[in-house]
Enzyme design. Structure first.
Site, short mmCIF file in Angstrom:
data_model
loop_
_atom_site.label_atom_id
_atom_site.label_comp_id
_atom_site.label_asym_id
_atom_site.label_seq_id
_atom_site.Cartn_x
_atom_site.Cartn_y
_atom_site.Cartn_z
N PHE A 97 0.85 -1.19 0.00
CA PHE A 97 0.00 0.00 0.00
C PHE A 97 0.90 1.25 0.00
O PHE A 97 1.89 1.29 0.72
CB PHE A 97 -0.88 -0.04 1.25
CG PHE A 97 -2.00 0.94 1.24
CD1 PHE A 97 -3.16 0.69 0.51
CD2 PHE A 97 -1.92 2.12 1.96
CE1 PHE A 97 -4.21 1.59 0.51
CE2 PHE A 97 -2.97 3.03 1.96
CZ PHE A 97 -4.12 2.77 1.23
N ASP B 236 1.55 -5.64 7.92
CA ASP B 236 0.41 -4.74 7.91
C ASP B 236 -0.83 -5.59 7.65
O ASP B 236 -0.95 -6.25 6.61
CB ASP B 236 0.60 -3.68 6.80
CG ASP B 236 -0.45 -2.59 6.87
OD1 ASP B 236 -1.59 -2.88 7.26
OD2 ASP B 236 -0.13 -1.44 6.49
N TYR C 108 -10.60 1.19 10.22
CA TYR C 108 -11.86 1.60 9.56
C TYR C 108 -12.27 0.71 8.38
O TYR C 108 -13.22 0.99 7.70
CB TYR C 108 -11.79 3.07 9.10
CG TYR C 108 -10.55 3.46 8.33
CD1 TYR C 108 -10.44 3.17 6.98
CD2 TYR C 108 -9.50 4.13 8.95
CE1 TYR C 108 -9.32 3.52 6.27
CE2 TYR C 108 -8.37 4.49 8.25
CZ TYR C 108 -8.26 4.19 6.90
OH TYR C 108 -7.14 4.53 6.21
N LYS C 109 -11.53 -0.39 8.15
CA LYS C 109 -11.87 -1.26 7.02
C LYS C 109 -12.68 -2.45 7.54
O LYS C 109 -13.84 -2.27 7.90
CB LYS C 109 -10.59 -1.68 6.30
CG LYS C 109 -9.91 -0.47 5.64
CD LYS C 109 -8.56 -0.77 5.06
CE LYS C 109 -7.99 0.51 4.42
NZ LYS C 109 -6.56 0.37 4.13
N ARG D 123 -12.59 -3.08 -7.57
CA ARG D 123 -12.53 -3.97 -6.41
C ARG D 123 -13.94 -4.15 -5.83
O ARG D 123 -14.71 -3.20 -5.72
CB ARG D 123 -11.64 -3.38 -5.31
CG ARG D 123 -10.21 -3.18 -5.71
CD ARG D 123 -9.37 -2.81 -4.49
NE ARG D 123 -9.90 -1.66 -3.75
CZ ARG D 123 -9.40 -1.23 -2.60
NH1 ARG D 123 -8.38 -1.85 -2.03
NH2 ARG D 123 -9.93 -0.17 -2.00
C1 PLP Z 1 -5.80 1.32 4.39
C2 PLP Z 1 -4.38 1.00 4.61
C3 PLP Z 1 -3.56 1.89 5.31
C4 PLP Z 1 -4.14 3.18 5.80
O1 PLP Z 1 -3.25 3.98 6.48
P1 PLP Z 1 -3.77 5.31 7.16
O2 PLP Z 1 -2.63 5.74 7.97
O3 PLP Z 1 -5.00 4.97 7.95
O4 PLP Z 1 -4.14 6.26 6.08
C5 PLP Z 1 -2.24 1.53 5.50
N1 PLP Z 1 -1.74 0.37 5.03
C6 PLP Z 1 -2.51 -0.50 4.36
C7 PLP Z 1 -1.94 -1.80 3.86
C8 PLP Z 1 -3.84 -0.21 4.11
O5 PLP Z 1 -4.61 -1.05 3.42
#
Ligand code: PLP
Length: 411
Positions: A125, A196, A221-222, A370
């Protein structure tokens, strides 16, 4: 061919079907974007009202003690530990995924001195890669960052490698790393690993300790349904907790914040990873999101997710052949996270047309759509509907409109 009534009977047989009740979902909408923003748990609304009507407005500052604001980060952390296969005192809620990543990467580099090499993959990401780039650019310690092909990570790990940072599920294609095997192989070279879990925790069972993972971060939040911008969590294996020096030494990570000492002294254990005052309004929502998992078997969640993903792929094969869609996710559900991704030349416009018809997925550059599979609130019959609507959009070229071809700021 499968029909809708078959899907309805699959819903009736699902062990999770009662959970949809725990969420607020808009009418006439099939929500397949829970990997970007999870749906709202019903409890979150009541909890926010209580915060507004009693805690903040009436109890004011006393709420830190009286309404347990002060212990929320560790309480939710200990609940999340169950979902992540960790011990309760190895997980805490704090900051965002990006900030937690920064803190833990520095901790890992300090432990593994004098090694200087960090490895991640080029499908990670973006924020993960950017944070690593920022660390390498700002610390000036001759650190080296290797951003390598996803299927070739291990061949780059050697005795110079300090840390490997990987996301368990590829946010675009949904490909899944084998956490156990990767962790073993990385540690064999004396390197540490940071996972992660943003696209995996809340979607599948995770065994951080069984896999001997060193560090982990995860988004709130996911799949955890913690609400927009919910704080994230971090994990530090117990064996490292007495060996780390985290860089963002704020007062909430101090051994005794209210001693108001001029000298920083870290708290013991996972609390030393805290930095500043936590966002209570967001934390109470995250607590509601996490409480939905109470008593749930993550094996059941995974099994429904795999079946729903397989159903989606099978229906697309049957109904949408010949319209230029190609599956970019693994067909084998064991190699897939909890979303299914397709390429299409006009992916953005097709997704806009789908959203207009009530099927909410999302688009990722360059040409990927997606569809998140969230069996806590998505049904088999929704999958059936979604694919029928997709078929219609492709068949009638509903996507071929000027307004769908122009990209919005957030895709
Ligand atoms: C959604 C996501 C993030 C989000 O990071 P934020 O600091 O909340 O913006 C980070 N890493 C991965 C792999 C994600 O899917």
């Amino acid at each position: 061919m499968l029909d809708k009534s078959h899907c309805i009977s699959m819903d009736e047989a699902s062990r999770l079907s009662h959970l949809r009740e725990s969420f607020v979902l808009p009418e006439e909408t099939i929500y397949m974007n829970g990997n970007s923003l999870g749906a709202m748990p019903k409890g979150a609304r009541d909890r926010l009202l209580r915060l507004a009507d009693h805690e903040w407005s009436q109890d004011l500052i006393q709420s830190w003690n009286k309404n347990d604001w002060f212990v929320l980060t560790s309480f939710i952390g200990s609940e999340l530990a169950k979902l992540a296969g960790a011990d309760p005192d190895e997980v805490i809620v704090s900051d965002s995924t990006s900030v937690n990543l920064f803190k833990l990467v520095i901790c890992a580099l300090n432990i593994n001195k004098p090694r200087k090499k960090i490895i991640t993959d080029n499908n990670n990401f973006p924020t993960d890669i950017y944070i690593l780039q920022g660390i390498v650019n700002s610390l000036g310690l001759e650190l080296e960052l290797d951003v390598v092909e996803s299927n070739d990570v291990l061949s780059h790990v050697d005795t110079e490698t300090a840390l490997v940072v990987l996301s368990q599920v590829n946010y675009r294609t949904s490909e899944l790393f084998n956490m156990f095997e990767m962790t073993q192989a990385v540690q064999k070279q004396g390197a540490l690993i940071l996972w992660d879990l943003s696209h995996s925790c809340g979607a599948m069972p995770i065994q951080l300790n069984k896999c001997n993972v060193d560090f982990a971060v995860c988004c709130g939040y996911k799949f955890l349904n913690g609400g927009p911008g919910a704080p994230a969590f971090l994990f530090v294996a117990k064996k490292w907790q007495s060996k780390i020096d985290q860089p963002l030494t704020g007062w909430m990570g101090h051994r005794d914040p209210f001693a108001m000492s001029t000298d920083y002294e870290p708290a013991t254990g996972i609390k030393q990873l805290l930095t500043g005052t936590p966002p209570i309004a967001s934390l109470v929502c995250l607590a509601e999101g996490v409480s939905v998992f109470n008593g749930l078997s993550m094996d059941d969640v995974l099994s429904e997710s795999e079946k729903m993903g397989d159903l989606f792929i099978r229906l697309v094969d049957e109904l949408c052949a010949g319209y230029g869609l190609s599956l970019v996710s693994p067909k084998d559900s064991k190699k897939r996270g909890s979303h299914v991704a397709y390429q299409h030349e006009y992916a953005y416009a097709v997704m806009q047309a789908l959203i207009k018809k009530g099927v909410i997925g999302d688009f990722r550059v360059p040409n990927v759509m997606r569809f998140a599979i969230t069996p806590l609130y998505l049904r088999y019959q929704d999958i059936w509907e979604a694919v029928s609507i997709l078929k219609g959009v492709l068949e009638n070229e509903d996507w071929n409109k000027k307004e769908y071809l122009k990209m919005a700021a957030v895709t």
